[in-house]
Design an enzyme around this catalytic site. Sequence first.
Site, PDB file in Angstrom:
ATOM      1  NE  ARG A  29      12.291 -64.245 -10.510  1.00  0.00           N
ATOM      2  CZ  ARG A  29      13.240 -64.672 -11.193  1.00  0.00           C
ATOM      3  NH1 ARG A  29      14.419 -64.132 -11.640  1.00  0.00           N
ATOM      4  NH2 ARG A  29      13.079 -65.953 -11.601  1.00  0.00           N
ATOM      5  CG  HIS A  75      10.332 -68.291  -3.708  1.00  0.00           C
ATOM      6  ND1 HIS A  75       9.352 -67.502  -4.618  1.00  0.00           N
ATOM      7  CD2 HIS A  75      11.275 -67.918  -4.032  1.00  0.00           C
ATOM      8  CE1 HIS A  75      10.059 -66.603  -5.287  1.00  0.00           C
ATOM      9  NE2 HIS A  75      11.175 -66.735  -4.786  1.00  0.00           N
ATOM     10  CE1 TYR A 119      27.385 -69.909  12.830  1.00  0.00           C
ATOM     11  CE2 TYR A 119      27.383 -68.640  10.713  1.00  0.00           C
ATOM     12  CZ  TYR A 119      27.975 -69.585  11.717  1.00  0.00           C
ATOM     13  OH  TYR A 119      28.968 -70.572  11.089  1.00  0.00           O
TER      14      TYR A 119
END
Length: 803
Positions: A29, A75, A119
């Site tokens: 991680r 993931h 967006y």
Amino acid sequence: MQENIQSLPLEDVIGDRFGRYSKYIIQDRAIPDVRDGLKPVQRRILFAMHSEGNTFDKNFRKSAKTVGNVIGNYHPHGDTSVYDAMVRMSQDWKLRHVLVEMHGNNGSIDNDPPAAMRYTEAKLSKLASVLLRNINQDTVDWVQNFDDTAMEPMVLPANYPNLLVNGSTGISAGYATDIPPHNLNEVIEATLMIIDNPNVTTDEIMSVMPGPDFPTGGIIQGRDGIKKAYETGKGKAIVRGKVDIETLRGGREEIIITEIPFEVNKSSLVKRIDELRADKKVEGILEVRDETDRNGLRIAVELKKDANAEGILNYLYKNTDLQVAYNFNMVAISNRRPSLLGVKAMLESYIKHQQEVILRRSSYELDQAKKRIHIVEGLIKALSILDEVIETIRNSKNKSDAKENLKDKFDFTEAQAEAIVMLQLYRLTNTDIVQLQNEHNDLKATLEKLEKIINDNKHLMSVIKRELKAVQKEFSEPRLSVIEDEIQEIKISKEILIPSEETIISITKDGYIKRTSPRSFGASGLYEIGTKDGDALLQHTESNLQDVVMVFTNLGHYIYIPVHQLPDVRWKDLGTHISQIVPLGQNEHIISMINVSDFYQPQSIMIATKKGMIKKTLIADFNVTRYSKPIVCMKLKADDQVITVQSISGEEHILVVTQKGLTLHYSLSEVNNIGIKAAGVKSINLKDNDQVVATEILYPESHLIIATQRGAMKKMKVDLFEESKRANRGLIILKELKLNPHEIINSYIITEDSPFEIASKNTVYQGNTKQIRVADRYTNGSFIVDEKEFGKIETFTLFLNEI
């Protein structure tokens, strides 16, 4: 069911589970891999975009599509963490070379949040494709994804040293990493240098890669710190913004900031500078403006007329994020373990990775070339006996029968036979026979080249170098950050911080301290000072807002107070109790105050105690930067107390006066300067039942005045006290009486007559020293008050004259 239940100590269970969790967050991680410089989430994002064909040469795609693909396939974490990682890889103020190109709002250097993933649009950058190049040619190891439905790479091929180019930052369990970005051109030069000379030194590496190269530019100071970091993985350098001082109309100046340190929030920096202006922490700033636009970063700090621009800039370096310390902590996953690595070790690991990648790629290509040359040889053979081959195929029952007949009749292999039966009719022209012959020749050359790479390490290294140089040629950019050898010392003059303004500082016996304007002081009488009942003025002094006052206590402490921090109140007001500035101990009270304008003047502080100890310490030793509690200025024995503190040059003569009437005159040149916490040396050799009541500096033509507990006072010329040596017994100044002997309450050296006060428990007598007759050493003086009526004298105070 019962047999599956285990009984284990809680600490073992927690230890085991936390150990597994820690291993996961360290390896999978928060810490990057030394080979490709990526954390797993970054690697998965890049691989997912590559797999979907979302590459630099195609159109942008919605970020949400990529995020969904990543969390669905590789993931299994929150979409926010994946999108945040994706956005960071697109921010050109965080990465030296972005790995993701993004359309839309991807955040800002002001730490504004990016637009939602629905967006924005994204695709891989051109440089990111270099990280993924040849990934499908068995160049890296693969593992199954979290639900065993797909395969994902454990590391990317990475055709350039991405860990140093883009750096990394992360925090895991027990480990953190801070690797700064570097210039791609310089990193590749350093890699080539190590390939050519494995024994290269850090100095030689730094000749081509002198230090980090932050995407925000700035100035990096401290080559020694960089060198230490490059050698050990840990080190420290100073990063400051790029600043120019411009002159405006009317002679005013403004500080223009065009680059800020790496990972500093611009809006927070502007806000901090404006707070310093508003709070008047620094004198001379008129206005702070953020003038950043599409042309680049620009912060304008407009100054007042005649302001010290250099001084204010130094203050900003010291007290804002215009200058920060960058602490290298170069931890990366190497051989599946977190390791603190120097630059050479990092690049050696990268080179080793590239050797493996090129070898595996070459082996893969060799295998493919061998398969193809085998097919080509079969096709060439088939075309040379074309009529027989066609006849054989025509006489066969089906495709598999045709293949078997070809194998039996002409000794073709399974692969060759498959290629022949799948051959299209148009491929039977003369042109294609020539093409096959050319292809065969090319394949033979390719086989020879690949075998050379696999079998000759020198040739392998030359391939790595050639490919690195190609990346360097295509993607190199000029350096943005400037490296300076030395860390510049920041000197801030007090004038920048505090106006030069005269003031009066006063402190009372009970510990009330204040600063007062000369105007308020002059409008009142000296003894019209505001005090509580029973309190009185102890000391007052002229001072300046840029000065420091040191307040000394009887328990060997001093309190360091910058004058400007004291509230400005009227002379008739009470002021602030010292305990509100710093807490005092039990039975601790104020005995003296010294004003300091310059701690580096050739002055000392003399401290003397009632048990006959004395010390001399340079005034510079009293200067501190932290002063939130009382500071030790003399080590005392349990039953001792400080009674005198004075500023001295160190060559004065002093007179020590004891309760039993002994005086000792000696030069302070006999006392050496010692450390602030030391206990001092013996001043006078006291009798068992005696103690010091005063240690006073002698002046020419001065007098010693004493008062005893029986109400007697006397004045003596200082000429009566012959000079002696430190630690002697001294001369007697009282006539010995067997019954009710006199004991000295207090004594002063006076150069002019002053008002005084003697007081018993209930009664006070005030007078002037001019009424006291001058006497010799062998008398007990004159009775000023009747002991029987007045009571036993407890205090003798000499009043101060006006400044």
